[in-house]
Structures are given as C-alpha cells and as structure tokens.
Design a protein around this motif. Structure first.
Motif, mmCIF file in Angstrom:
data_model
loop_
_atom_site.group_PDB
_atom_site.id
_atom_site.type_symbol
_atom_site.label_atom_id
_atom_site.label_comp_id
_atom_site.label_asym_id
_atom_site.label_seq_id
_atom_site.Cartn_x
_atom_site.Cartn_y
_atom_site.Cartn_z
ATOM 1 N N ASN A 70 23.714 7.313 55.236
ATOM 2 C CA ASN A 70 24.856 7.907 55.937
ATOM 3 C C ASN A 70 24.419 9.157 56.695
ATOM 4 O O ASN A 70 23.497 9.861 56.266
ATOM 5 C CB ASN A 70 25.956 8.300 54.943
ATOM 6 N N ASP A 71 25.096 9.414 57.818
ATOM 7 C CA ASP A 71 24.835 10.653 58.529
ATOM 8 C C ASP A 71 25.644 11.778 57.884
ATOM 9 O O ASP A 71 26.437 11.547 56.972
ATOM 10 C CB ASP A 71 25.157 10.516 60.017
ATOM 11 N N ILE A 72 25.479 12.985 58.383
ATOM 12 C CA ILE A 72 26.121 14.134 57.765
ATOM 13 C C ILE A 72 27.643 14.029 57.857
ATOM 14 O O ILE A 72 28.366 14.422 56.932
ATOM 15 C CB ILE A 72 25.629 15.461 58.418
ATOM 16 N N GLY A 73 28.133 13.459 58.962
ATOM 17 C CA GLY A 73 29.571 13.271 59.090
ATOM 18 C C GLY A 73 30.116 12.316 58.048
ATOM 19 O O GLY A 73 31.180 12.540 57.463
ATOM 20 N N GLY A 74 29.362 11.211 57.815
ATOM 21 C CA GLY A 74 29.779 10.244 56.805
ATOM 22 C C GLY A 74 29.748 10.825 55.407
ATOM 23 O O GLY A 74 30.611 10.517 54.575
ATOM 24 N N VAL A 75 28.755 11.677 55.130
ATOM 25 C CA VAL A 75 28.656 12.323 53.818
ATOM 26 C C VAL A 75 29.858 13.231 53.583
ATOM 27 O O VAL A 75 30.505 13.180 52.526
ATOM 28 C CB VAL A 75 27.344 13.124 53.704
ATOM 29 N N LYS A 76 30.182 14.060 54.573
ATOM 30 C CA LYS A 76 31.329 14.964 54.443
ATOM 31 C C LYS A 76 32.633 14.180 54.302
ATOM 32 O O LYS A 76 33.505 14.542 53.507
ATOM 33 C CB LYS A 76 31.397 15.893 55.654
ATOM 34 N N HIS A 77 32.743 13.128 55.078
ATOM 35 C CA HIS A 77 33.947 12.292 55.032
ATOM 36 C C HIS A 77 34.136 11.689 53.645
ATOM 37 O O HIS A 77 35.248 11.689 53.089
ATOM 38 C CB HIS A 77 33.820 11.186 56.089
ATOM 39 N N THR A 78 33.056 11.197 53.069
ATOM 40 C CA THR A 78 33.137 10.570 51.753
ATOM 41 C C THR A 78 33.484 11.590 50.678
ATOM 42 O O THR A 78 34.339 11.343 49.810
ATOM 43 C CB THR A 78 31.809 9.876 51.405
ATOM 44 N N LEU A 79 32.827 12.748 50.708
ATOM 45 C CA LEU A 79 33.112 13.787 49.718
ATOM 46 C C LEU A 79 34.572 14.240 49.800
ATOM 47 O O LEU A 79 35.224 14.474 48.776
ATOM 48 C CB LEU A 79 32.175 14.976 49.932
ATOM 49 N N LYS A 80 35.082 14.329 51.014
ATOM 50 C CA LYS A 80 36.481 14.721 51.193
ATOM 51 C C LYS A 80 37.424 13.655 50.659
ATOM 52 O O LYS A 80 38.432 13.950 50.006
ATOM 53 C CB LYS A 80 36.760 14.976 52.674
ATOM 54 N N ASP A 81 37.079 12.385 50.915
ATOM 55 C CA ASP A 81 37.975 11.288 50.531
ATOM 56 C C ASP A 81 37.979 11.023 49.030
ATOM 57 O O ASP A 81 38.894 10.355 48.542
ATOM 58 C CB ASP A 81 37.580 10.003 51.267
ATOM 59 N N ILE A 82 37.006 11.532 48.302
ATOM 60 C CA ILE A 82 37.026 11.353 46.842
ATOM 61 C C ILE A 82 38.294 11.983 46.254
ATOM 62 O O ILE A 82 38.837 11.502 45.256
ATOM 63 C CB ILE A 82 35.753 11.961 46.215
ATOM 64 N N GLY A 83 38.776 13.030 46.904
ATOM 65 C CA GLY A 83 40.009 13.669 46.447
ATOM 66 C C GLY A 83 41.213 12.737 46.475
ATOM 67 O O GLY A 83 42.189 12.941 45.743
ATOM 68 N N LYS A 84 41.148 11.683 47.306
ATOM 69 C CA LYS A 84 42.267 10.742 47.383
ATOM 70 C C LYS A 84 42.445 9.962 46.086
ATOM 71 O O LYS A 84 43.529 9.451 45.819
ATOM 72 C CB LYS A 84 42.045 9.763 48.538
ATOM 73 N N VAL A 85 41.377 9.864 45.298
ATOM 74 C CA VAL A 85 41.479 9.171 44.009
ATOM 75 C C VAL A 85 42.503 9.874 43.121
ATOM 76 O O VAL A 85 43.234 9.225 42.358
ATOM 77 C CB VAL A 85 40.104 9.131 43.313
#
Length: 289
Positions: free
Chosen positions: A51-66
């Motif tokens: 993943n690129d840096i944008g994808g990494v940040k996006h994923t870390l942010k979306d973990i909160g949706k759990v």
C-alpha cells in the motif's frame, strides 16, 4: 461498543477454554513476544509494501469504523430528504436563488441548517454538481443517472480499499504463522540432544506461532475487514439516496414525489416515518412562505 464486546468475548472464550481444559499459559506467554514480533512485524511490513502512504492512512483511519459503526444515522437521512426538498422547490421557483446555495454551500444559510451534511464534502459535491448541471441544461435523467452511478461506484471502490487491505493481511497471517512455527522447529532441532521436557517446551513454543497466525487472521483482522466493508456499504446508501431524489427531480415529478422516492429507497432501519417526514416538509414550506 459491540466491537469491544466481541474482542473481549474472543479472548475470554479462547484462552478461558484453554485454561479450563488444563492448559498452562507459561509456554504461550514466554513465546508470545518473539512470535508476535515475527508474525506481526512481517504482516505490517507486507502491508506497507502493498500500500502507498495514502492507503496506509486510510486503513488506519477506517479501523475506527469497527467501533463507531456507520457515519450516517436515521436522523441524517431525514435531514437529507428535507434539504433536497428545499433545494428542489427553490430550483423550480427561483433558479437564480438556488445558484447562490450551490455555488457557495459553505456560506449557504440553507446548508448550514444541516451541519453534518454540510461537512461531508462528497455529499455536498454530489448535490451541487447535479443541480448545477441541470441549470446548464444537462438534464437528461438517464445520462445523469449513469454519470452519478459511475461516480458513486468509483467512490465506493476507493472506500473499500481499507477492507481489501485488511482482508489481504488476514489471508497472509496463517502462512506467516507457519513461517514462525518452522523457525521454532529449526530452533528445536538445534537442541535435539536435550531431554524430552526441554524439547516439549521448545515444540510448544514453536506451535504458538501457528496458533497466533490463525488466531489473528480469523479472530481479529478478518472480522475487522468484514466490519469495515459492512460500514462502508451501509454509508453508501446515503449517497445513493441523493442520486434517487435528484434523478426523480429530472423526471419532473412533484417535489414531494421526489422525496417519497428517496424515502422508500432508504434502508428500512434508517427510513424516516412518513408522518414525521411530512411534518418536517410542511415546516419547510411554512418557513419559505
């Protein structure tokens, strides 16, 4: 909240059952830091490679949706229908006035009545771009619907990146657990001259790697990926509602009919009650008068 309950339940049932069956935590706790370093570190490294840096940040942010769940609540769907109703009425009665709202939604008194919607850039863009296109005579309902469909499909595909990234990690964790276990077996073979009780502890430590890989994959990361996907799909209904109402408007249905089309296309658990929505729309008419 339910996400935290699920995590606690997983740990309680797995390790509680192990202890109840007579298992001892000493071997697991001794091996856990090293196995977690190998498996977790390799999984994170593979995630960064893929993943690129944008994808990494996006994923870390979306973990909160759990833990937070969907962004849009039932009252937001009601507010959206009220906002669209007001915009459609203004666009038909005074096209010049509606341009003031869609050209400056941040400064619009109408949009400011619904701050949660006003803060969502994609929702605002969908509404304003579609109304602006209609004012420029790009108002073929079928063409506009196709354009909106492609746009929302692209947005949904981008929003699903976090789920795909987490699922890819979950798919790789069991194999990384085997890698750690094989290294543990190699270590054991280097101590083959030791007594059985020592070899037993070494083999037990090696098997912790297999256990940890499977446990993380199917007990945590995989469910995280599934939950993120479910939340993203749930939130996408909000944008689909915008499409349904604005396309109905291009078919020149009455404003109330456009809103009813949207209401009936709202998921049942978020669908506003007909009577409550009707009262809200009447208030909008009275304020406009």
């Amino acid at each position: 909240m339910i996400g935290l309950v699920g995590i606690v339940l997983i740990f309680a049932m797995v390790f509680g059952g192990y202890l109840a069956a007579g298992g001892k935590m000493a071997i697991i706790l001794k091996s856990l830091p090293f196995e977690l370093m190998m498996i977790g570190g390799a999984a994170v490294g593979a995630f960064l490679i893929g993943n690129d840096i944008g994808g990494v940040k996006h994923t870390l942010k979306d973990i909160g949706k759990v833990f937070k769940g969907p962004k849009w609540k039932p009252e937001d769907y009601k507010d959206l229908l009220c906002l669209l109703f007001a915009l459609i009425r203004i666009a038909r009665q005074n096209p010049v006035e509606v341009e003031q709202h869609i050209e400056d939604p941040d400064g619009s008194a109408l949009f400011s009545k619904y701050p949660r919607i006003q803060q969502d850039r994609e929702a605002i863009a969908l509404i304003c771009d579609t109304l602006r296109s209609a004012s420029m005579n790009y108002d073929d309902p079928h063409q506009v619907e196709e354009v909106l469909e492609k746009r929302m499909d692209a947005n949904l595909h981008h929003a699903m990146h976090s789920s795909h990234a987490l699922q890819t990690m979950a798919d790789g964790l069991p194999a990384l657990g085997i890698v750690a276990a094989v290294l543990g077996v190699i270590k054991t073979m280097g101590s083959i001259d030791q007594p059985p009780e020592v070899l037993g502890r070494l083999i037990g430590g090696a098997l912790v790697g297999t256990f940890l890989g499977v446990f993380l994959a199917y007990g945590l990361v995989g469910p995280f990926a599934a939950k993120v996907k479910a939340v993203v799909e749930e939130d996408s209904h909000f944008y689909q509602l915008i499409r349904e109402v604005l396309v109905a408007n291009l078919h020149n249905h009455a404003a109330a009919i456009c809103i009813e089309v949207g209401r009936q296309n709202t998921p049942s658990h978020c669908r506003p009650d007909f009577t409550d929505l009707e009262e809200a729309l009447k208030s909008i008419k009275q304020d406009a008068a």
